[in-house]
Design an enzyme around this catalytic site. Structure first.
Site, PDB file in Angstrom:
ATOM      1  N   ASN A 150       0.809  -1.238   0.000  1.00 13.86           N
ATOM      2  CA  ASN A 150       0.000   0.000   0.000  1.00 13.86           C
ATOM      3  C   ASN A 150       0.835   1.277   0.000  1.00 13.86           C
ATOM      4  O   ASN A 150       0.476   2.261  -0.643  1.00 13.86           O
ATOM      5  CB  ASN A 150      -0.999  -0.016   1.165  1.00 13.86           C
ATOM      6  CG  ASN A 150      -0.341  -0.022   2.511  1.00 13.86           C
ATOM      7  OD1 ASN A 150       0.688  -0.670   2.707  1.00 13.86           O
ATOM      8  ND2 ASN A 150      -0.911   0.689   3.446  1.00 13.86           N
ATOM      9  N   GLU A 248       3.584  -5.396  12.264  1.00 14.63           N
ATOM     10  CA  GLU A 248       2.665  -4.264  12.063  1.00 14.63           C
ATOM     11  C   GLU A 248       1.558  -4.780  11.160  1.00 14.63           C
ATOM     12  O   GLU A 248       1.798  -5.040   9.982  1.00 14.63           O
ATOM     13  CB  GLU A 248       3.395  -3.089  11.388  1.00 14.63           C
ATOM     14  CG  GLU A 248       4.580  -2.546  12.159  1.00 14.63           C
ATOM     15  CD  GLU A 248       4.178  -1.855  13.451  1.00 14.63           C
ATOM     16  OE1 GLU A 248       3.019  -1.415  13.566  1.00 14.63           O
ATOM     17  OE2 GLU A 248       5.026  -1.758  14.340  1.00 14.63           O
ATOM     18  N   CYS A 282      -3.166   1.723   6.190  1.00 12.91           N
ATOM     19  CA  CYS A 282      -3.561   0.978   7.393  1.00 12.91           C
ATOM     20  C   CYS A 282      -4.141   1.929   8.446  1.00 12.91           C
ATOM     21  O   CYS A 282      -4.838   1.490   9.357  1.00 12.91           O
ATOM     22  CB  CYS A 282      -2.368   0.236   7.952  1.00 12.91           C
ATOM     23  SG  CYS A 282      -0.962   1.324   8.209  1.00 12.91           S
ATOM     24  N   GLU A 461       7.388   0.407  15.950  1.00 12.70           N
ATOM     25  CA  GLU A 461       8.433   0.982  15.121  1.00 12.70           C
ATOM     26  C   GLU A 461       8.563   2.450  15.497  1.00 12.70           C
ATOM     27  O   GLU A 461       7.870   2.949  16.370  1.00 12.70           O
ATOM     28  CB  GLU A 461       8.062   0.829  13.639  1.00 12.70           C
ATOM     29  CG  GLU A 461       7.944  -0.621  13.213  1.00 12.70           C
ATOM     30  CD  GLU A 461       7.719  -0.788  11.717  1.00 12.70           C
ATOM     31  OE1 GLU A 461       6.911  -0.023  11.143  1.00 12.70           O
ATOM     32  OE2 GLU A 461       8.350  -1.675  11.121  1.00 12.70           O
TER      33      GLU A 461
HETATM   34  P1  NAD Z   1       0.216  -9.470   3.041  1.00 10.24           P
HETATM   35  O1  NAD Z   1       0.242  -9.966   4.426  1.00 10.24           O
HETATM   36  O2  NAD Z   1      -0.519 -10.258   2.020  1.00 10.24           O
HETATM   37  O3  NAD Z   1       1.703  -9.313   2.462  1.00 10.24           O
HETATM   38  C1  NAD Z   1       2.671  -8.499   3.088  1.00 10.24           C
HETATM   39  C2  NAD Z   1       4.052  -8.981   2.699  1.00 10.24           C
HETATM   40  O4  NAD Z   1       4.240 -10.283   3.246  1.00 10.24           O
HETATM   41  C3  NAD Z   1       4.276  -9.116   1.198  1.00 10.24           C
HETATM   42  O5  NAD Z   1       5.595  -8.748   0.884  1.00 10.24           O
HETATM   43  C4  NAD Z   1       4.082 -10.603   0.971  1.00 10.24           C
HETATM   44  O6  NAD Z   1       4.759 -11.087  -0.167  1.00 10.24           O
HETATM   45  C5  NAD Z   1       4.674 -11.168   2.241  1.00 10.24           C
HETATM   46  N1  NAD Z   1       4.232 -12.521   2.594  1.00 10.24           N
HETATM   47  C6  NAD Z   1       3.048 -13.120   2.325  1.00 10.24           C
HETATM   48  N2  NAD Z   1       3.043 -14.382   2.808  1.00 10.24           N
HETATM   49  C7  NAD Z   1       4.235 -14.567   3.424  1.00 10.24           C
HETATM   50  C8  NAD Z   1       4.832 -15.665   4.109  1.00 10.24           C
HETATM   51  N3  NAD Z   1       4.203 -16.840   4.246  1.00 10.24           N
HETATM   52  N4  NAD Z   1       6.059 -15.502   4.616  1.00 10.24           N
HETATM   53  C9  NAD Z   1       6.727 -14.330   4.490  1.00 10.24           C
HETATM   54  N5  NAD Z   1       6.226 -13.260   3.824  1.00 10.24           N
HETATM   55  C10 NAD Z   1       4.991 -13.381   3.303  1.00 10.24           C
HETATM   56  O7  NAD Z   1      -0.326  -7.980   3.129  1.00 10.24           O
HETATM   57  P2  NAD Z   1      -0.657  -6.997   1.930  1.00 10.24           P
HETATM   58  O8  NAD Z   1      -1.933  -7.430   1.292  1.00 10.24           O
HETATM   59  O9  NAD Z   1       0.559  -6.808   1.097  1.00 10.24           O
HETATM   60  O10 NAD Z   1      -0.879  -5.621   2.720  1.00 10.24           O
HETATM   61  C11 NAD Z   1      -2.090  -5.201   3.238  1.00 10.24           C
HETATM   62  C12 NAD Z   1      -2.153  -5.394   4.726  1.00 10.24           C
HETATM   63  O11 NAD Z   1      -1.061  -4.722   5.355  1.00 10.24           O
HETATM   64  C13 NAD Z   1      -3.401  -4.814   5.350  1.00 10.24           C
HETATM   65  O12 NAD Z   1      -3.911  -5.725   6.280  1.00 10.24           O
HETATM   66  C14 NAD Z   1      -2.897  -3.562   6.061  1.00 10.24           C
HETATM   67  O13 NAD Z   1      -3.672  -3.145   7.155  1.00 10.24           O
HETATM   68  C15 NAD Z   1      -1.550  -3.988   6.486  1.00 10.24           C
HETATM   69  N6  NAD Z   1      -0.692  -2.847   6.765  1.00 10.24           N
HETATM   70  C16 NAD Z   1      -0.365  -2.586   8.073  1.00 10.24           C
HETATM   71  C17 NAD Z   1       0.423  -1.479   8.370  1.00 10.24           C
HETATM   72  C18 NAD Z   1       0.817  -1.164   9.782  1.00 10.24           C
HETATM   73  O14 NAD Z   1       1.711  -0.346   9.982  1.00 10.24           O
HETATM   74  N7  NAD Z   1       0.206  -1.761  10.788  1.00 10.24           N
HETATM   75  C19 NAD Z   1       0.879  -0.660   7.343  1.00 10.24           C
HETATM   76  C20 NAD Z   1       0.519  -0.964   6.032  1.00 10.24           C
HETATM   77  C21 NAD Z   1      -0.267  -2.065   5.746  1.00 10.24           C
END
Ligand code: NAD
Length: 481
Positions: A150, A248, A282, A461
């Site tokens: 995002n 996060e 997020c 963080e």
């Molecule tokens: P996601 O969990 O699908 O993927 C995030 C990252 O993890 C990607 O790089 C993905 O390739 C990797 N990943 C996926 N499966 C994995 C595994 N088994 N092992 C290691 N890495 C793996 O999330 P997304 O769809 O990319 O992002 C959206 C989500 O992120 C939303 O839920 C949003 O709220 C959250 N988010 C949180 C924050 C925060 O600071 N709390 C900030 C931004 C986004």
């Protein structure tokens, strides 16, 4: 068609398998580049390179590491437009937003941690004339940084910068959905003369490249930002390996509006906090609670403002709402709008796809959507949608709105709008959330702790929290005489 490369041991290299994944431009729905489909072989090669680079990187002075990070930040800063265009093409977000927010923030992340390490001290504990204890804070070794789609470069650099500043070497994986600015970062690091192996960027699928990072026993810590379900899986893999872990995760943030607020400021900010980056931040407020005495007025004004938002080609300077990040994500958001209807929700504006009449005719656009009439416990109000969809709900008292706001499994961020200082403090204390904004939204000071409670994450963080995370404290006790 451009083929992106991994950045390992200071060089751009093809994935060992020779396999690639399609990379889409969400605004057009077309494939425009190819991403390395990396696997454990590529990750192991990144780990070897990070291990080899560790001793000399950690032994540099803080000032030398500061200089390297500043060089990286300057080169990104000189190319803000190139980076912003790439971010917009990869993610679907308006170019102007990437130019104003995403890329400048990546520059700030490197600058902030470059200077933070120059000013960082550690503790000592004096035992009244008998002995003195001091704490050494030592880097961990090779660490893994995994980020979502995002805010691609913004969040990628938010992890990499403190990890490098504290003397760790890094294996980082951007989201496979938005890899391009991480690829540009590799080129910048080469130009900046960052020593080989200090930062390694491995592209690829979460379930393959990401999984190889979390499973690797030589990687000492994992800093992850992404979905709650992925975070739970990562925790289950990493915990028995006793790696340090920072998570996060998702959110379902409340935006609480009292009748005594600064109405104009609240309305303008609420449009932003609901739909900035197509609602895919997020920290966006997706559940808007409005004191009943101003509910009808707010509803009318909010719907009027949102239905006027300019949606379409992210390259157009006037565009406020670009494309959502991918076809599957668009379908997920649309399915939540349908769910909301079956749960008794009334769509006040939006609620459907938008089809531009230009090069973006096949892009993934959804009109900004406002829904009312839902129970606060229904799925639409409990599950993270992560798109341009908000609900509005009236409330009558502080107790009632606290109960509704705290009802989800999440606890990342919250906005409270009131001019009553006593109420503002009381609400801030009782809200279950890692971050509270009063009379503002997304006003960030990088020194402050950043993160969530409940299923929104573990750890923090920002500021010294990240410096602590990426180092191991060692107590040294010296007895006098
Ligand atoms: P996601 O969990 O699908 O993927 C995030 C990252 O993890 C990607 O790089 C993905 O390739 C990797 N990943 C996926 N499966 C994995 C595994 N088994 N092992 C290691 N890495 C793996 O999330 P997304 O769809 O990319 O992002 C959206 C989500 O992120 C939303 O839920 C949003 O709220 C959250 N988010 C949180 C924050 C925060 O600071 N709390 C900030 C931004 C986004």
């Amino acid at each position: 068609m451009e083929f992106l490369k991994n950045y390992i041991n200071g060089e751009l290299v093809a994935p060992s398998s020779g396999r690639y994944i399609d990379n889409y431009e969400p605004a057009t729905g077309k494939v425009y580049s190819q991403i390395p489909d990396s696997d454990e072989v590529d990750v192991q090669s990144a780990v070897e390179s990070a291990k080899n680079a560790f001793e000399s990187w950690k032994n540099l002075s803080n000032e030398q590491r500061h200089d390297h990070l500043i060089n990286v930040s300057r080169l990104i800063e000189q190319r803000i437009d190139e980076f912003a265009l790439a971010e917009s093409k990869d993610n679907g977000k308006p170019f102007k937003l990437a130019q104003r927010v995403d890329i400048p923030r990546a520059v700030s992340n490197f600058k902030f941690y470059a200077t933070a390490i120059m000013n960082w001290g550690s503790e000592s504990h004096n035992m009244s004339g008998k002995a003195i204890n001091y704490t050494l804070r030592q880097p961990l070794g090779p660490v893994g940084c995994i980020s979502p789609w995002n805010l691609p470069l913004y969040l990628f650099s938010w992890k990499i910068a403190p990890a490098l500043a504290t003397g760790n070497t890094v294996i980082a994986k951007p989201s496979e959905i938005t890899p391009y600015t991480a690829y540009l970062l590799s080129k910048v690091c080469m130009e900046a003369g960052l020593p080989a192996g200090v930062l390694n960027i491995v592209h690829g699928l979460g379930t393959k490249a990401g999984e190889a990072i979390i499973q690797n026993n030589q990687i000492k810590a994992i800093s992850f930002t992404g979905g709650t379900k992925t975070g739970a899986h990562i925790a289950s893999v990493v915990a028995p390996k006793f790696k340090k872990l920072s998570l996060e995760l998702g959110g379902k943030n409340p935006n609480i509006i009292f009748a005594d607020c600064n109405y104009e400021l609240m309305l303008k900010t609420t449009v932003n906090s609901s739909f900035s980056n197509q609602g895919q931040i997020c920290l966006c407020g997706s559940r808007i609670f409005v004191e009943s005495s101003i509910y009808e007025k707010f509803k009318k004004d909010f719907v009027a403002a949102v239905s006027k938002m300019a949606i379409g080609d992210p390259n157009e300077p006037k565009t406020q709402i670009g494309a959502v990040v991918s076809k599957p994500h668009m379908e997920k958001i649309l399915s939540y709008i349908e769910l909301a209807k079956t749960e008794g929700g009334k769509v006040l504006t939006g609620g459907e796809r938008f089809f531009p009449q230009d090069r973006c005719a096949e892009g993934y656009f959804i009109k900004p959507t406002i829904i009312e009439g839902l129970d606060y416990m229904c799925r639409t109000n409990q599950e993270e949608i992560f798109g341009p969809v908000v609900t509005i709900t009236p409330f009558h008292s502080e107790d009632e709105v606290l109960k509704m706001a705290n009802s989800t499994e999440y606890g990342l961020a919250c906005s409270i709008w009131t001019e009553n200082i006593t109420r503002a403090h009381k609400m801030a204390e009782n809200i279950e959330s890692g971050i509270v904004w009063i009379n503002c939204w997304l006003l960030r000071d990088l020194r402050t702790p950043f993160g969530g409670v409940k299923n929104s994450g573990v750890g923090r963080e920002g500021g010294s929290e990240a410096l602590d995370f990426f180092t191991e404290p060692k107590n040294v006790c010296i007895q006098y005489g």
